[in-house]
Scaffold this motif. Structure first.
Motif, PDB file in Angstrom:
ATOM      1  N   CYS A   1       0.746  -1.259  -0.111  1.00  0.00           N
ATOM      2  CA  CYS A   1       0.125   0.024   0.066  1.00  0.00           C
ATOM      3  C   CYS A   1       0.825   1.337  -0.086  1.00  0.00           C
ATOM      4  O   CYS A   1       0.274   2.354   0.092  1.00  0.00           O
ATOM      5  N   ARG A   2       2.236   1.078  -0.307  1.00  0.00           N
ATOM      6  CA  ARG A   2       3.005   2.277  -0.225  1.00  0.00           C
ATOM      7  C   ARG A   2       2.463   3.336  -1.078  1.00  0.00           C
ATOM      8  O   ARG A   2       3.017   4.520  -1.069  1.00  0.00           O
ATOM      9  N   LYS A   3       2.202   3.008  -2.569  1.00  0.00           N
ATOM     10  CA  LYS A   3       2.138   3.769  -3.531  1.00  0.00           C
ATOM     11  C   LYS A   3       0.581   3.925  -4.101  1.00  0.00           C
ATOM     12  O   LYS A   3      -0.179   2.895  -4.060  1.00  0.00           O
ATOM     13  N   GLY A   4       0.173   5.004  -4.168  1.00  0.00           N
ATOM     14  CA  GLY A   4      -1.381   5.251  -4.773  1.00  0.00           C
ATOM     15  C   GLY A   4      -2.462   4.813  -3.757  1.00  0.00           C
ATOM     16  O   GLY A   4      -2.074   4.888  -2.556  1.00  0.00           O
ATOM     17  N   ARG A   5      -3.703   4.702  -4.100  1.00  0.00           N
ATOM     18  CA  ARG A   5      -4.704   4.296  -3.263  1.00  0.00           C
ATOM     19  C   ARG A   5      -5.268   2.989  -3.368  1.00  0.00           C
ATOM     20  O   ARG A   5      -6.056   2.538  -2.680  1.00  0.00           O
ATOM     21  N   ARG A   6      -4.585   2.332  -4.345  1.00  0.00           N
ATOM     22  CA  ARG A   6      -5.098   0.689  -4.306  1.00  0.00           C
ATOM     23  C   ARG A   6      -3.922  -0.160  -4.045  1.00  0.00           C
ATOM     24  O   ARG A   6      -2.794   0.055  -4.576  1.00  0.00           O
ATOM     25  N   PRO A   7      -4.095  -1.209  -3.278  1.00  0.00           N
ATOM     26  CA  PRO A   7      -2.876  -2.146  -2.980  1.00  0.00           C
ATOM     27  C   PRO A   7      -2.365  -2.865  -4.275  1.00  0.00           C
ATOM     28  O   PRO A   7      -3.225  -3.111  -5.206  1.00  0.00           O
TER      29      PRO A   7
END
Length: 151
Positions: free
Chosen positions: A88-94
């Motif tokens: 989950c480090r980038k964006g809003r979707r795992p």
């Protein structure tokens, strides 16, 4: 491989409102398989889950943890959970790029369950790939993350 280990008083898993696995005192194991996992990780993880001392000598005293699930004759509920490798480090979707492909994960998950069953403890499971409702009566609460990377 990642396993969330929860010491439980009881636990159960349902699929389509039907209980398919249910245990009393023991361990609830949420299992994530990585794309790099092999039988080496499966063997290590099964042994570790069975041998970790997570239970007190005397029931209810909360004292020193000197007994394993094997020592107390406990039970195991094993539920596949690919989301343990959600990034989950980038964006809003795992992103689930590190999770094993379903065919590979299912084979390794089955081997993990088979290794646990060799202990002669009661081992119940969820349904691989299904939408499940898991009820966990966590004892303590005791929750640990166990991880073993290939290599």
């Amino acid at each position: 491989m990642r396993v969330i280990i929860q010491r439980v008083k009881s636990s159960q898993v349902q699929v389509n409102d039907r209980i398919i696995g249910k245990i009393g005192c023991g361990l609830n194991l949420l299992v994530g398989i990585a794309g790099t996992d092999t039988e080496t990780e499966i063997d290590w993880m099964a042994r570790k889950c069975l041998e970790l001392r997570l239970f007190p000598d005397s029931a209810g005293d909360g004292g020193r943890w000197d007994k394993s699930v094997q020592d107390i004759g406990g039970e195991l509920l094993v539920v596949s959970q690919f989301t343990l490798y959600g990034d989950c480090r980038k964006g809003r979707r795992p992103s689930f790029d590190r999770s094993a492909a379903p065919e590979t994960a299912e084979k390794l998950y089955a081997k993990f369950v088979e290794k646990l069953r060799q202990s002669d403890l009661k081992v119940e499971t969820g349904l691989f790939g299904a939408m499940m409702q898991v009820s966990i009566d966590n004892d303590g609460p005791v929750t640990l993350v166990l991880e073993r990377e290939a290599g």
